[in-house]
Design an enzyme around this catalytic site. Structure first.
Site, mmCIF file in Angstrom:
data_model
loop_
_atom_site.group_PDB
_atom_site.id
_atom_site.type_symbol
_atom_site.label_atom_id
_atom_site.label_comp_id
_atom_site.label_asym_id
_atom_site.label_seq_id
_atom_site.Cartn_x
_atom_site.Cartn_y
_atom_site.Cartn_z
ATOM 1 N N TYR A 171 -20.148 -30.653 -20.081
ATOM 2 C CA TYR A 171 -19.407 -31.756 -20.706
ATOM 3 C C TYR A 171 -19.317 -32.974 -19.793
ATOM 4 C CZ TYR A 171 -18.521 -29.149 -24.911
ATOM 5 O OH TYR A 171 -18.721 -28.484 -26.108
ATOM 6 N N ASN A 175 -19.838 -36.939 -34.083
ATOM 7 C CA ASN A 175 -20.119 -37.226 -32.674
ATOM 8 C C ASN A 175 -18.841 -37.275 -31.850
ATOM 9 O OD1 ASN A 175 -22.709 -37.341 -33.563
ATOM 10 N ND2 ASN A 175 -22.792 -39.574 -33.630
ATOM 11 N N VAL A 176 -18.968 -36.854 -30.617
ATOM 12 C CA VAL A 176 -17.813 -36.839 -29.702
ATOM 13 C C VAL A 176 -17.874 -38.025 -28.737
ATOM 14 C CG1 VAL A 176 -17.426 -34.361 -29.899
ATOM 15 C CG2 VAL A 176 -19.038 -35.214 -28.168
ATOM 16 N N HIS A 218 -15.087 -33.715 -35.018
ATOM 17 C CA HIS A 218 -15.276 -32.708 -33.958
ATOM 18 C C HIS A 218 -14.697 -33.154 -32.619
ATOM 19 C CE1 HIS A 218 -18.807 -31.134 -36.589
ATOM 20 N NE2 HIS A 218 -17.656 -30.768 -37.039
ATOM 21 N N CYS A 258 -1.317 -25.131 -22.318
ATOM 22 C CA CYS A 258 -0.130 -25.768 -22.917
ATOM 23 C C CYS A 258 -0.495 -27.017 -23.723
ATOM 24 C CB CYS A 258 0.876 -26.127 -21.823
ATOM 25 S SG CYS A 258 0.355 -27.530 -20.816
ATOM 26 N N CYS A 285 -4.206 -28.306 -15.038
ATOM 27 C CA CYS A 285 -3.097 -28.997 -15.720
ATOM 28 C C CYS A 285 -1.938 -29.187 -14.741
ATOM 29 C CB CYS A 285 -2.658 -28.160 -16.911
ATOM 30 S SG CYS A 285 -1.068 -28.624 -17.623
ATOM 31 N N THR A 333 -27.948 -36.837 -39.175
ATOM 32 C CA THR A 333 -27.432 -35.472 -39.018
ATOM 33 C C THR A 333 -28.361 -34.470 -39.692
ATOM 34 O OG1 THR A 333 -25.548 -33.987 -39.316
ATOM 35 C CG2 THR A 333 -25.936 -35.620 -41.068
ATOM 36 N N SER A 334 -28.438 -33.285 -39.117
ATOM 37 C CA SER A 334 -29.276 -32.221 -39.701
ATOM 38 C C SER A 334 -28.524 -31.499 -40.800
ATOM 39 C CB SER A 334 -29.674 -31.233 -38.597
ATOM 40 O OG SER A 334 -28.498 -30.769 -37.941
ATOM 41 N N ALA A 356 -31.630 -44.888 -37.235
ATOM 42 C CA ALA A 356 -30.338 -45.579 -37.421
ATOM 43 C C ALA A 356 -30.435 -47.045 -36.992
ATOM 44 C CB ALA A 356 -29.263 -44.864 -36.627
HETATM 45 C C1 BV8 Z 1 -14.830 -23.649 -38.347
HETATM 46 C C2 BV8 Z 1 -18.280 -30.610 -30.924
HETATM 47 C C3 BV8 Z 1 -12.998 -22.325 -39.194
HETATM 48 C C4 BV8 Z 1 -18.601 -29.854 -29.684
HETATM 49 C C5 BV8 Z 1 -19.453 -29.479 -32.737
HETATM 50 C C6 BV8 Z 1 -20.217 -21.924 -43.386
HETATM 51 C C7 BV8 Z 1 -21.513 -21.534 -43.368
HETATM 52 C C8 BV8 Z 1 -22.112 -21.177 -42.126
HETATM 53 C C9 BV8 Z 1 -21.409 -21.244 -40.908
HETATM 54 C C10 BV8 Z 1 -20.130 -21.639 -40.949
HETATM 55 C C11 BV8 Z 1 -19.524 -21.960 -42.171
HETATM 56 N N1 BV8 Z 1 -18.259 -22.318 -41.905
HETATM 57 C C12 BV8 Z 1 -18.044 -22.215 -40.550
HETATM 58 C C13 BV8 Z 1 -19.171 -21.812 -39.951
HETATM 59 C C14 BV8 Z 1 -19.353 -21.614 -38.554
HETATM 60 C C15 BV8 Z 1 -19.726 -22.920 -37.809
HETATM 61 C C16 BV8 Z 1 -21.047 -23.505 -38.295
HETATM 62 O O1 BV8 Z 1 -21.104 -24.420 -39.088
HETATM 63 N N2 BV8 Z 1 -22.135 -22.965 -37.740
HETATM 64 C C17 BV8 Z 1 -23.474 -23.510 -38.085
HETATM 65 C C18 BV8 Z 1 -24.249 -23.740 -36.834
HETATM 66 C C19 BV8 Z 1 -24.188 -22.603 -39.013
HETATM 67 N N3 BV8 Z 1 -18.692 -23.934 -37.972
HETATM 68 C C20 BV8 Z 1 -17.632 -23.872 -37.117
HETATM 69 O O2 BV8 Z 1 -17.486 -23.018 -36.261
HETATM 70 C C21 BV8 Z 1 -16.584 -24.953 -37.315
HETATM 71 N N4 BV8 Z 1 -15.270 -24.379 -37.306
HETATM 72 O O3 BV8 Z 1 -15.527 -23.448 -39.318
HETATM 73 O O4 BV8 Z 1 -13.542 -23.166 -38.166
HETATM 74 C C22 BV8 Z 1 -13.603 -21.029 -38.923
HETATM 75 C C23 BV8 Z 1 -13.315 -20.459 -37.723
HETATM 76 C C24 BV8 Z 1 -13.846 -19.201 -37.502
HETATM 77 C C25 BV8 Z 1 -14.756 -18.596 -38.388
HETATM 78 C C26 BV8 Z 1 -15.056 -19.227 -39.601
HETATM 79 C C27 BV8 Z 1 -14.460 -20.451 -39.876
HETATM 80 C C28 BV8 Z 1 -16.592 -25.942 -36.124
HETATM 81 C C29 BV8 Z 1 -17.871 -26.722 -36.099
HETATM 82 C C30 BV8 Z 1 -17.783 -27.831 -35.032
HETATM 83 C C31 BV8 Z 1 -18.476 -27.428 -33.752
HETATM 84 N N5 BV8 Z 1 -18.495 -28.562 -32.808
HETATM 85 N N6 BV8 Z 1 -19.384 -30.520 -31.862
HETATM 86 C C32 BV8 Z 1 -19.669 -30.515 -28.840
HETATM 87 O O5 BV8 Z 1 -20.189 -31.574 -29.233
HETATM 88 O O6 BV8 Z 1 -19.952 -29.957 -27.785
HETATM 89 S S1 BV8 Z 1 -20.775 -29.377 -33.833
HETATM 90 C C33 BV8 Z 1 -22.006 -30.395 -33.130
HETATM 91 O O7 BV8 Z 1 -23.210 -29.882 -33.640
HETATM 92 C C34 BV8 Z 1 -21.977 -31.840 -33.531
HETATM 93 O O8 BV8 Z 1 -20.668 -32.357 -33.601
HETATM 94 C C35 BV8 Z 1 -22.668 -31.811 -34.893
HETATM 95 O O9 BV8 Z 1 -21.768 -31.478 -35.901
HETATM 96 C C36 BV8 Z 1 -23.623 -30.661 -34.727
HETATM 97 C C37 BV8 Z 1 -24.991 -31.173 -34.383
HETATM 98 O O10 BV8 Z 1 -25.564 -31.543 -35.560
HETATM 99 P P1 BV8 Z 1 -26.139 -33.047 -35.736
HETATM 100 O O11 BV8 Z 1 -25.114 -34.026 -35.316
HETATM 101 O O12 BV8 Z 1 -26.659 -33.097 -37.077
HETATM 102 O O13 BV8 Z 1 -27.291 -33.129 -34.612
HETATM 103 P P2 BV8 Z 1 -28.692 -32.381 -34.592
HETATM 104 O O14 BV8 Z 1 -29.163 -32.470 -33.207
HETATM 105 O O15 BV8 Z 1 -28.594 -31.060 -35.263
HETATM 106 O O16 BV8 Z 1 -29.637 -33.266 -35.555
HETATM 107 C C38 BV8 Z 1 -29.854 -34.616 -35.275
HETATM 108 C C39 BV8 Z 1 -30.405 -35.221 -36.572
HETATM 109 O O17 BV8 Z 1 -30.602 -36.615 -36.350
HETATM 110 C C40 BV8 Z 1 -31.755 -34.640 -36.985
HETATM 111 O O18 BV8 Z 1 -31.775 -34.451 -38.391
HETATM 112 C C41 BV8 Z 1 -32.758 -35.710 -36.561
HETATM 113 O O19 BV8 Z 1 -33.876 -35.757 -37.409
HETATM 114 C C42 BV8 Z 1 -31.921 -36.972 -36.698
HETATM 115 N N7 BV8 Z 1 -32.301 -38.081 -35.809
HETATM 116 C C43 BV8 Z 1 -32.829 -37.992 -34.565
HETATM 117 N N8 BV8 Z 1 -33.017 -39.252 -34.065
HETATM 118 C C44 BV8 Z 1 -32.550 -40.131 -35.003
HETATM 119 C C45 BV8 Z 1 -32.081 -39.381 -36.119
HETATM 120 N N9 BV8 Z 1 -31.548 -39.966 -37.218
HETATM 121 C C46 BV8 Z 1 -31.473 -41.346 -37.223
HETATM 122 N N10 BV8 Z 1 -31.885 -42.115 -36.181
HETATM 123 C C47 BV8 Z 1 -32.436 -41.551 -35.077
HETATM 124 N N11 BV8 Z 1 -32.847 -42.331 -34.089
HETATM 125 ZN ZN ZN Z 2 -0.934 -26.843 -19.174
#
Ligand code: BV8
Ligand code: ZN
Length: 267
Positions: free
Chosen positions: A73, A108-109, A125, A136, A161, A202-203, A245
């Site tokens: 991070y 995005n973060v 996120h 805490c 902390c 986003t993917s 973008a």
């Molecule tokens: C939760 C912060 C309740 C941290 C992130 C339903 C179905 C399946 C799975 C699940 C479901 N519900 C919940 C889940 C589990 C899980 C999940 O979704 N898993 C996935 C992988 C299958 N979700 C969770 O855990 C969520 N919490 O549901 O809580 C719960 C709890 C327990 C059990 C069940 C439910 C929390 C999800 C949040 C995680 N944190 N980020 C950090 O950043 O370190 S997610 C993180 O990854 C990002 O924030 C973002 O969301 C994701 C990355 O995806 P993208 O942003 O799309 O990026 P990526 O690299 O994939 O793609 C880039 C895209 O851009 C591509 O398409 C590319 O072609 C394009 N691109 C590239 N260059 C350009 C461009 N486009 C335009 N211009 C360019 N130049």
């Molecule tokens: Zn603390």
């Protein structure tokens, strides 16, 4: 990434934008890619290349190996601080000043939308800078200077902390953690009330964020996707602009604005 020449912007889309009162922009890592912020999948280099993002961005990984995760991070925070908003970010800031109502909903973060001038930004996120105690939840103020991290990354013991001595964690939502309702609810409401929904970079694989475009579709919004590559949700979109973008957003709003100037009564 080879970028196909962006196809001409369909007139129907320009018209939808021109008559829209409420617009939502939904961004992912691709929105920040041209600013030099590695996409989520690209952020796995050096020390972290053998890791899977979804397994590194978890409470379990932080518990198991806090210095590995904190190092990751801090490296990403360095990349974010060294990055500058691009023409796409600036085009969205310009749209906020002109549109009746623009809500930016981001996965995005990083803070590039805000640095470009957008004020109505919902971080589903979390944010890299909003650090807090893992025990805490007391907020923790990071030093103001830009982290100086080696390109390949390094392990860093997380700070402690001041009030309970617990480890400090990044203010992001990890996999397996629920999204903050004070952010998710207004994001859901904005999706259900918008006239035009624009997904950028986003993917569409992470839930529940990936459900939001479908909320907008069900509410009858015009759906636009901007991505140089196809995504699993393309079929749900009325318009798919194959480009980046920084390329497509300025082009889209320039054509919308030019068209507006052709029509009396709309600045
Ligand atoms: C939760 C912060 C309740 C941290 C992130 C339903 C179905 C399946 C799975 C699940 C479901 N519900 C919940 C889940 C589990 C899980 C999940 O979704 N898993 C996935 C992988 C299958 N979700 C969770 O855990 C969520 N919490 O549901 O809580 C719960 C709890 C327990 C059990 C069940 C439910 C929390 C999800 C949040 C995680 N944190 N980020 C950090 O950043 O370190 S997610 C993180 O990854 C990002 O924030 C973002 O969301 C994701 C990355 O995806 P993208 O942003 O799309 O990026 P990526 O690299 O994939 O793609 C880039 C895209 O851009 C591509 O398409 C590319 O072609 C394009 N691109 C590239 N260059 C350009 C461009 N486009 C335009 N211009 C360019 N130049
Ligand atoms: Zn603390």
């Amino acid at each position: 990434m080879p970028v196909a020449d962006a196809a001409p912007i369909p007139l129907g889309l320009i018209e939808s934008l021109r008559s829209a009162r409420r617009i939502c922009v939904f961004s992912g890592a691709g929105m920040s890619a041209e600013s030099g912020v590695p996409t989520f999948r690209d952020a796995l280099t050096g020390l972290w290349e053998r890791f899977d993002a979804e397994r590194l961005a978890t409470p379990e990984a932080f518990h198991r190996d806090p210095s590995l995760v904190w190092g990751w991070y801090e490296w990403r925070r360095m990349k974010m601080r060294l990055a500058q908003p691009h023409a796409g970010h600036r085009a969205l800031a310009g749209l906020e000043r002109r549109a009746a109502q623009l809500t930016v909903i981001t996965q995005n973060v990083d803070d590039l939308h805000e640095r470009a001038g957008n004020t109505n930004v919902l971080h589903l996120h979390g944010s890299l800078e909003a650090t807090r105690c893992v025990r805490c939840a007391a907020p923790f103020a990071l030093p103001a200077d830009i982290p100086q991290e080696p390109e390949g990354g390094r392990r860093i013991e997380p700070p402690r902390c001041a009030s309970c001595g617990g480890r400090v964690r990044p203010g992001v939502v990890w996999f397996g953690e629920s999204l903050p309702m004070p952010i998710l609810q207004p994001a859901h409401d904005a999706a259900a009330a918008c006239d035009v929904w624009i997904t950028v970079g986003t993917s569409g694989l992470v839930y529940p964020a990936a459900e939001l475009p479908l909320v907008a579709a069900r509410a009858g919004a015009t759906l636009v996707q901007i991505n140089p590559l196809p995504t699993p949700l393309d079929a749900h979109y009325d318009h798919v602009l194959s480009g980046t973008a920084a390329q497509c957003l300025p082009e889209l709003f320039a054509q919308e604005r030019d068209r507006a100037s052709l029509q009396p009564g709309r600045s």
